[in-house]
Design a protein around this motif. Sequence first.
Motif, mmCIF file in Angstrom:
data_model
loop_
_atom_site.group_PDB
_atom_site.id
_atom_site.type_symbol
_atom_site.label_atom_id
_atom_site.label_comp_id
_atom_site.label_asym_id
_atom_site.label_seq_id
_atom_site.Cartn_x
_atom_site.Cartn_y
_atom_site.Cartn_z
ATOM 1 N N SER A 219 0.767 -0.942 -0.281
ATOM 2 C CA SER A 219 0.359 -0.533 0.214
ATOM 3 C C SER A 219 1.437 1.018 -0.271
ATOM 4 O O SER A 219 2.131 0.983 1.150
ATOM 5 C CB SER A 219 -0.565 -0.044 1.480
ATOM 6 O OG SER A 219 -2.063 1.392 1.069
ATOM 7 N N CYS A 220 0.117 2.015 -0.709
ATOM 8 C CA CYS A 220 0.534 3.944 -0.864
ATOM 9 C C CYS A 220 -0.042 4.907 -0.523
ATOM 10 O O CYS A 220 -1.138 4.342 -1.276
ATOM 11 C CB CYS A 220 1.899 3.539 -1.530
ATOM 12 S SG CYS A 220 1.795 3.918 -2.963
ATOM 13 N N ASN A 221 0.541 5.760 -0.436
ATOM 14 C CA ASN A 221 -0.232 7.348 -0.349
ATOM 15 C C ASN A 221 -0.405 7.723 -1.640
ATOM 16 O O ASN A 221 0.808 7.636 -2.927
ATOM 17 C CB ASN A 221 0.071 8.106 0.467
ATOM 18 C CG ASN A 221 1.497 9.022 0.511
ATOM 19 O OD1 ASN A 221 2.348 8.413 0.208
ATOM 20 N ND2 ASN A 221 1.474 9.787 0.999
ATOM 21 N N GLN A 222 -0.746 8.486 -2.175
ATOM 22 C CA GLN A 222 -0.335 9.801 -3.227
ATOM 23 C C GLN A 222 0.612 10.302 -3.518
ATOM 24 O O GLN A 222 1.631 10.426 -4.394
ATOM 25 C CB GLN A 222 -1.684 10.501 -3.655
ATOM 26 C CG GLN A 222 -1.779 11.459 -5.024
ATOM 27 C CD GLN A 222 -2.475 10.078 -6.195
ATOM 28 O OE1 GLN A 222 -2.706 9.353 -6.277
ATOM 29 N NE2 GLN A 222 -1.095 10.027 -7.280
ATOM 30 N N ASP B 176 3.647 10.565 -6.352
ATOM 31 C CA ASP B 176 3.730 11.772 -6.741
ATOM 32 C C ASP B 176 5.661 11.641 -7.076
ATOM 33 O O ASP B 176 6.080 12.208 -8.466
ATOM 34 C CB ASP B 176 3.847 12.701 -6.539
ATOM 35 C CG ASP B 176 2.274 13.389 -6.677
ATOM 36 O OD1 ASP B 176 1.339 12.748 -7.387
ATOM 37 O OD2 ASP B 176 1.300 13.861 -5.820
ATOM 38 N N LEU B 177 6.002 11.263 -5.826
ATOM 39 C CA LEU B 177 7.708 10.976 -6.162
ATOM 40 C C LEU B 177 8.277 10.048 -7.348
ATOM 41 O O LEU B 177 9.139 10.555 -7.924
ATOM 42 C CB LEU B 177 8.096 10.882 -4.046
ATOM 43 C CG LEU B 177 8.040 12.221 -3.781
ATOM 44 C CD1 LEU B 177 8.228 11.366 -2.086
ATOM 45 C CD2 LEU B 177 8.561 13.547 -4.192
ATOM 46 N N ALA C 257 -1.524 2.219 -8.860
ATOM 47 C CA ALA C 257 -1.566 1.575 -9.352
ATOM 48 C C ALA C 257 -0.767 0.195 -10.080
ATOM 49 O O ALA C 257 -0.929 -1.087 -9.495
ATOM 50 C CB ALA C 257 -2.654 0.697 -10.816
ATOM 51 N N GLU C 258 0.678 1.125 -10.318
ATOM 52 C CA GLU C 258 1.707 -0.119 -11.043
ATOM 53 C C GLU C 258 2.320 -0.218 -9.887
ATOM 54 O O GLU C 258 3.401 -0.815 -9.774
ATOM 55 C CB GLU C 258 2.658 0.952 -11.920
ATOM 56 C CG GLU C 258 1.502 0.878 -13.330
ATOM 57 C CD GLU C 258 2.227 2.126 -14.015
ATOM 58 O OE1 GLU C 258 2.978 2.134 -14.586
ATOM 59 O OE2 GLU C 258 1.370 1.921 -15.620
ATOM 60 N N ILE C 259 2.523 0.857 -8.731
ATOM 61 C CA ILE C 259 3.032 1.147 -7.871
ATOM 62 C C ILE C 259 3.200 0.006 -6.312
ATOM 63 O O ILE C 259 3.490 -1.418 -6.571
ATOM 64 C CB ILE C 259 4.064 1.902 -7.013
ATOM 65 C CG1 ILE C 259 3.967 3.328 -7.705
ATOM 66 C CG2 ILE C 259 4.472 1.900 -5.759
ATOM 67 C CD1 ILE C 259 4.234 4.895 -7.226
ATOM 68 N N GLU D 47 15.466 6.893 -7.788
ATOM 69 C CA GLU D 47 15.059 7.194 -9.843
ATOM 70 C C GLU D 47 13.943 7.284 -9.872
ATOM 71 O O GLU D 47 13.193 6.336 -9.742
ATOM 72 C CB GLU D 47 16.081 6.934 -10.519
ATOM 73 C CG GLU D 47 16.501 7.199 -12.309
ATOM 74 C CD GLU D 47 17.078 5.896 -12.769
ATOM 75 O OE1 GLU D 47 17.689 6.705 -14.013
ATOM 76 O OE2 GLU D 47 17.357 5.077 -12.673
ATOM 77 N N ASN D 48 13.048 8.167 -10.116
ATOM 78 C CA ASN D 48 11.571 8.422 -10.446
ATOM 79 C C ASN D 48 11.151 7.636 -12.125
ATOM 80 O O ASN D 48 13.429 7.371 -12.873
ATOM 81 C CB ASN D 48 10.675 9.261 -9.949
ATOM 82 C CG ASN D 48 11.614 9.970 -11.396
ATOM 83 O OD1 ASN D 48 11.992 9.894 -12.002
ATOM 84 N ND2 ASN D 48 11.436 11.489 -10.693
#
Length: 546
Positions: A64-67, A71-72, A78-80, A118-119
């Motif tokens: 799970s993660c937040n928005q 953004d970072l 959904a891909e994370i 690295e984003n």
Amino acid sequence: MEDKGNFSKPKSVYENLFDAPSQEDDGRWTGSFTLIKKLQVLLDFFDYAPGGFLVLDRSGVVLSCNQHLADLLKAPRAEIIGNPLYPFVIHSHRDQLYLHLRRVFVRQLPAVNELMLENRQGEFFWMHLRSFGDNGYSGQWECRSIMTDITELKGTQDRLTERTQEVERLNKRLRALAMEMSRVEQQERRRLAEILHDHLQQILVSAMMQLSHGSKSDGSESLHPLIDRVIGYLKEAVEISRSLSVDLCPPVLNEAGLAPGLEWLAHQMEKRNGFRVTVKTHSPVEPIPEEIRILIYQSVRELLMNVVKHSGADAAAVNLYRHGADHVRITVTDQGSGFDPEILETSNRATGERDSFGLFSIQERMKHLGGTLNIESRNGSGCRTTLTIPLEEGHLPEEDGSGDPVAQEPFLPSQESAPETLRETIRILIVDDHKVLREGLVSMIEMADGLEPIGQAADGQAAMDQADALKPDVILMDVNMPKISGIQATKTILERHPEIKVIGLSMHIEEGVAAAMKEAGAVDYLTKDGSVETIIETIRQVVRPD
């Protein structure tokens, strides 16, 4: 907010809260509407909080993660979720992430790391990762993490590090400059002292010798008072130039060593300032390189002058130690009024007072050599200052004196095998690096009954060679000479020829120099500006005491 129904991965506890209710739950849904709205607000805060929140399993998969994290990483949430975090971490930092998760899951301890990520757009940024473990919605142990972007902070730290390194480089250059200034100052002091000693004083003394002989020779009696007055003026000029020469560069410091140099300083301070200084050497400290010896002497002199001017004390103690194999430690202690070292440091920075700058200069020179300066003091409790200085490997090279050329051939062949009846005259070797003074001494000795100059030498090495060749009865030995000093030459000559009598002859009247010469084996020590009769009588007395 994005549509939670589009998730294709397993849903976390946060997502399940907002699934549409079933028919049988309709009543409960209506009763919990207010609670759901409040939870919605909390979820908004969760999504857009100034930090990335995520939940990881033991393999590093994002549950799970937040928005904000999405953004970072510049990737859809959904891909994370459902994929490992490792691909976003640069290769060299992935081991750190592995150890981070191991600490949380295996040791069940909180973990903190700084990682570079690295984003999806190929941009690199720094993240501060703080994690702890807890049981998740499914009952499995999970890693709850907070990620904070510290790229700007890292950039500031890098710039601060660069500035700090630059300041340190400047400090090193400042210390080097302080040492260079000290070295140049000492060179100029020595140069001026050598001009006074090697030229002016020698000429004055030679003139005195010639006038003294002239006053004793046959001639007009009316000239004798005039000659006596001129001799008096010359003596006064010699005394003034000698005093200045000694103040500029104390010969005892170079000829006898640090401890005798400090004892001479103590004697001078009592003589000039009425201030008593006790010098104690607790262990042998020599050999000390010349540059270090001069630095210690100058530092101790500066500290003692501060005590005289500011402490109200009438005495101080200097203690000298060999600290370990390669350090010298010096303490300067007084029982005066004392002071707060912090106030002194503040005064130095704010006003640049000369006395505090003197301490600052000592401290910087100590740092440059890898040494330390430590001040222990309180108001009304005196002061103890400790200098600790590392010694360099070996001695600094000695400067080669220029000395004027002198014939190394003896005046007369060696009379070592001559019968005693032919050796009633006292045969004298004259050693001095000043030609004008050697010639004056030769002229003086030639005019005296029973004395015969048999050779000259301009330095200590030549003196040893001439002593071996001529076997003189007496050597008039100058103290300060190039290559090998008169002290060392005396010691070596007397080890080879103990029957030779060596008389030290110098412009300096300091007890330390005289003591060092006598310790080397000299039977007496005279000053060059003494009377001609004294020199001649001493030569005769040391050979034939009766």
